[in-house]
Design a protein around this motif. Structure first.
Motif, PDB file in Angstrom:
ATOM      1  N   THR A  17      11.890  36.326  33.898  1.00 11.98           N
ATOM      2  CA  THR A  17      11.902  37.358  34.929  1.00 11.98           C
ATOM      3  C   THR A  17      13.251  37.410  35.629  1.00 11.98           C
ATOM      4  OG1 THR A  17       9.591  36.916  35.199  1.00 11.98           O
ATOM      5  CG2 THR A  17      10.618  38.228  36.875  1.00 11.98           C
ATOM      6  N   ALA A  18      13.829  36.222  35.912  1.00 16.11           N
ATOM      7  CA  ALA A  18      15.120  36.197  36.607  1.00 16.11           C
ATOM      8  C   ALA A  18      16.199  36.851  35.757  1.00 16.11           C
ATOM      9  CB  ALA A  18      15.501  34.761  36.930  1.00 16.11           C
ATOM     10  N   MET A  19      16.131  36.609  34.425  1.00 14.76           N
ATOM     11  CA  MET A  19      17.131  37.207  33.531  1.00 14.76           C
ATOM     12  C   MET A  19      17.035  38.720  33.557  1.00 14.76           C
ATOM     13  SD  MET A  19      17.390  35.114  30.069  1.00 14.76           S
ATOM     14  CE  MET A  19      18.163  36.137  28.876  1.00 14.76           C
ATOM     15  N   THR A  20      15.793  39.227  33.523  1.00 15.84           N
ATOM     16  CA  THR A  20      15.635  40.687  33.549  1.00 15.84           C
ATOM     17  C   THR A  20      16.129  41.252  34.881  1.00 15.84           C
ATOM     18  OG1 THR A  20      13.730  40.374  32.191  1.00 15.84           O
ATOM     19  CG2 THR A  20      14.011  42.525  33.124  1.00 15.84           C
ATOM     20  N   PHE A  21      15.846  40.530  35.958  1.00 15.54           N
ATOM     21  CA  PHE A  21      16.305  40.997  37.269  1.00 15.54           C
ATOM     22  C   PHE A  21      17.827  41.074  37.323  1.00 15.54           C
ATOM     23  CE2 PHE A  21      12.621  39.721  40.259  1.00 15.54           C
ATOM     24  CZ  PHE A  21      11.857  40.700  39.685  1.00 15.54           C
ATOM     25  N   ALA A  22      18.476  40.076  36.712  1.00 13.66           N
ATOM     26  CA  ALA A  22      19.910  39.950  36.902  1.00 13.66           C
ATOM     27  C   ALA A  22      20.705  40.800  35.928  1.00 13.66           C
ATOM     28  CB  ALA A  22      20.315  38.493  36.753  1.00 13.66           C
ATOM     29  N   SER A  23      20.045  41.415  34.923  1.00 10.60           N
ATOM     30  CA  SER A  23      20.840  42.011  33.857  1.00 10.60           C
ATOM     31  C   SER A  23      21.152  43.473  34.121  1.00 10.60           C
ATOM     32  CB  SER A  23      20.089  41.901  32.539  1.00 10.60           C
ATOM     33  OG  SER A  23      18.860  42.546  32.670  1.00 10.60           O
ATOM     34  N   THR A  24      22.294  43.919  33.585  1.00 10.82           N
ATOM     35  CA  THR A  24      22.609  45.338  33.583  1.00 10.82           C
ATOM     36  C   THR A  24      22.650  45.865  32.160  1.00 10.82           C
ATOM     37  OG1 THR A  24      24.939  44.829  33.535  1.00 10.82           O
ATOM     38  CG2 THR A  24      23.983  45.268  35.669  1.00 10.82           C
ATOM     39  N   HIS A  25      22.597  44.950  31.195  1.00 15.80           N
ATOM     40  CA  HIS A  25      22.673  45.281  29.791  1.00 15.80           C
ATOM     41  C   HIS A  25      21.256  45.286  29.233  1.00 15.80           C
ATOM     42  CE1 HIS A  25      23.873  44.844  25.577  1.00 15.80           C
ATOM     43  NE2 HIS A  25      25.095  45.170  25.952  1.00 15.80           N
ATOM     44  N   TYR A  27      20.114  44.648  26.352  1.00 15.60           N
ATOM     45  CA  TYR A  27      19.757  43.547  25.458  1.00 15.60           C
ATOM     46  C   TYR A  27      19.321  42.315  26.243  1.00 15.60           C
ATOM     47  CZ  TYR A  27      19.698  41.058  21.134  1.00 15.60           C
ATOM     48  OH  TYR A  27      19.279  40.366  20.046  1.00 15.60           O
ATOM     49  N   LEU A  28      20.064  42.040  27.325  1.00 17.53           N
ATOM     50  CA  LEU A  28      19.725  40.879  28.150  1.00 17.53           C
ATOM     51  C   LEU A  28      18.365  41.072  28.815  1.00 17.53           C
ATOM     52  CD1 LEU A  28      21.470  38.415  28.486  1.00 17.53           C
ATOM     53  CD2 LEU A  28      22.072  39.223  30.737  1.00 17.53           C
TER      54      LEU A  28
END
Lengths: 348, 98
Positions: A17-25, A27-28
């Motif tokens: 969840t944190a990765m999705t929150f932090a991403s602008t790309h 793929y991430l």
């Protein structure tokens, strides 16, 4: 499950969840969602019974298909417009495809049919994670796509409100009722998303509070069926008094917190000259109110025959940690007077 | 729409149609999922080749890693379902309906 494995899974759940929150790309973001899905599968199967396995299988297929479609939409968008940015999803085809994939991830109406069955097979704690934490990552993405054409969102939202009310009508299983109530609330959030995104966040916040308190109350009285609700007074009388309030708050009755998002959403829809849609949504939420009322009726107003020894357990201290439950229940019931403050908080 | 885009789109759509309409065996559903992932792999590789960017050269490999994890989870679920439901037909997954 071994504590080491368990903590790894919980950390991966948070990481996704944190990765999705932090991403602008894109793929991430997709990687985050995928990590999330893969991390919850062992948590779902930890009680090794046929129902849990079946629920996990259904969840796995729905989520794998949805995330593949999401990545397909992102790649197509990259081929058509040349960018991987989440905010840059402009092409009408790919933005619709993304919306549908994310709708399948969170279980919105035409793509909702996995949700009640999956919920039915899980334990209440996993069900709580599924209906709160697992919604956050897809929701963060759906919040960032803002298409020019709001019709997809309006259709998804209205259908979800109607199906969420209609589906829970004849259910006696608490977890299915909770799943349908989650579908209906997500419908409200999606309905308002093209017009006023901060209201969506506010609705999500109140939904998280209400769902958390309801799930924790059911965990405390250990019930998954509407029949066993009626003996909950013998276990925890105070909770029996407050759970109907939580349920009515979920239904959206005025002096409770649940009224706050519904009120603001209806107001905003009317402001946008969408009064017929607002009326339809308000009327459809009466179905949901009906089954919430039935739950509260069974819980407080019926008293099955009980012997004196059966009323003993309320004298004992509950073994769970009840502080989160107390906090969220208070939030669920008393937040309406703080409406201006909350609005100021979310509309920044 | 370039020919490359058309190729991987039709591969993806065929896989999705297979997953949606061919619902007899668990394994065939898993194979369709794998097909979806492979069409995405082709798409990402073509993207990386077309634009010659170092950044996106790693994406297909990461996708393969994730799809391998997903296929592993799917096969584990296949074993679990076979043990609890006695065969691998998707028809048998009907305990939770009511």
């Amino acid at each position: 499950m071994a504590p080491f494995v368990y903590s790894t899974l919980i950390i991966s759940l948070g990481l996704g969840t944190a990765m999705t929150f932090a991403s602008t790309h894109w793929y991430l973001a997709w990687m985050g969602i995928e990590i999330n899905t893969l991390a919850i599968i062992p948590l779902m199967t930890q009680n090794h019974n046929p129902r849990a396995i079946e629920a996990t299988t259904k969840y796995f297929f729905a989520q794998a298909t949805a995330s593949a479609t999401l990545l397909f939409a992102a790649v197509s968008n990259a081929f058509l417009t040349g960018g991987w940015d989440i905010l840059q999803i402009n092409h009408p085809l790919t933005s619709t495809l993304t919306t549908l994939a994310l709708a399948m991830k969170i279980g919105l109406a035409p793509l909702h049919s996995w949700m009640p069955e999956v919920m039915q097979g899980l334990s209440l704690l996993t069900g709580l994670i599924l209906s709160t934490w697992q919604k956050l990552a897809p929701f963060c993405l759906i919040y960032q796509i803002q298409p020019d054409n709001p019709n997809v969102f309006i259709t998804l939202g209205l259908l979800s409100v109607i199906v969420g009310g209609w589906g829970g009508f004849n259910q006696v299983q608490l977890r299915k009722i909770l799943a349908y109530s989650s579908i209906a609330h997500l419908g409200w959030m999606i309905l308002i998303l093209p017009f006023s995104p901060p209201l969506t966040l506010l609705t999500l916040f109140t939904y998280l509070m209400m769902t958390f308190s309801l799930f924790s109350s059911f965990m405390l009285v250990r019930t998954t069926h509407i029949n066993s609700l009626s003996i909950s007074w013998a276990k925890i009388p105070t909770l029996t008094a407050s759970v109907p309030l939580i349920l009515l708050s979920l239904g959206g009755l005025p002096p409770l917190t649940g009224f706050l998002p519904k009120w603001l959403i209806l107001q905003e829809l009317t402001k946008q000259d969408l009064a017929p849609i607002a009326t339809l949504a308000a009327l459809s939420s009466l179905f949901s109110l009906y089954f919430y009322l039935r739950l509260s009726y069974t819980m407080t107003l019926t008293m099955p025959p009980n012997n004196p020894a059966g009323t003993l357990p309320w004298r004992l201290n509950p073994q769970h940690n009840t502080l989160p439950l107390a906090l969220t229940t208070t939030t669920t019931i008393f937040l309406l007077p703080a409406t201006p403050t909350i609005l100021a908080l979310f509309t920044f | 729409m370039t020919p490359a885009h058309f190729a991987f789109s039709s591969a993806f759509m065929l896989g999705l149609a297979g997953l949606a309409f061919h619902r007899t065996h668990f394994l065939s559903a898993l194979l369709c999922l794998e097909g979806l992932m492979l069409s995405l792999f082709i798409a990402l590789s073509l993207w990386a080749l077309q634009f010659d960017t170092m950044n996106s050269a790693a994406l297909p490999m990461i996708l393969l890693a994730f799809s391998a994890c997903e296929a592993g989870a799917g096969l584990a679920l296949l074993v679990a379902t076979t043990r609890t439901h006695s065969n691998n037909r998707l028809q048998n997954l009907s305990l939770l309906q009511c």
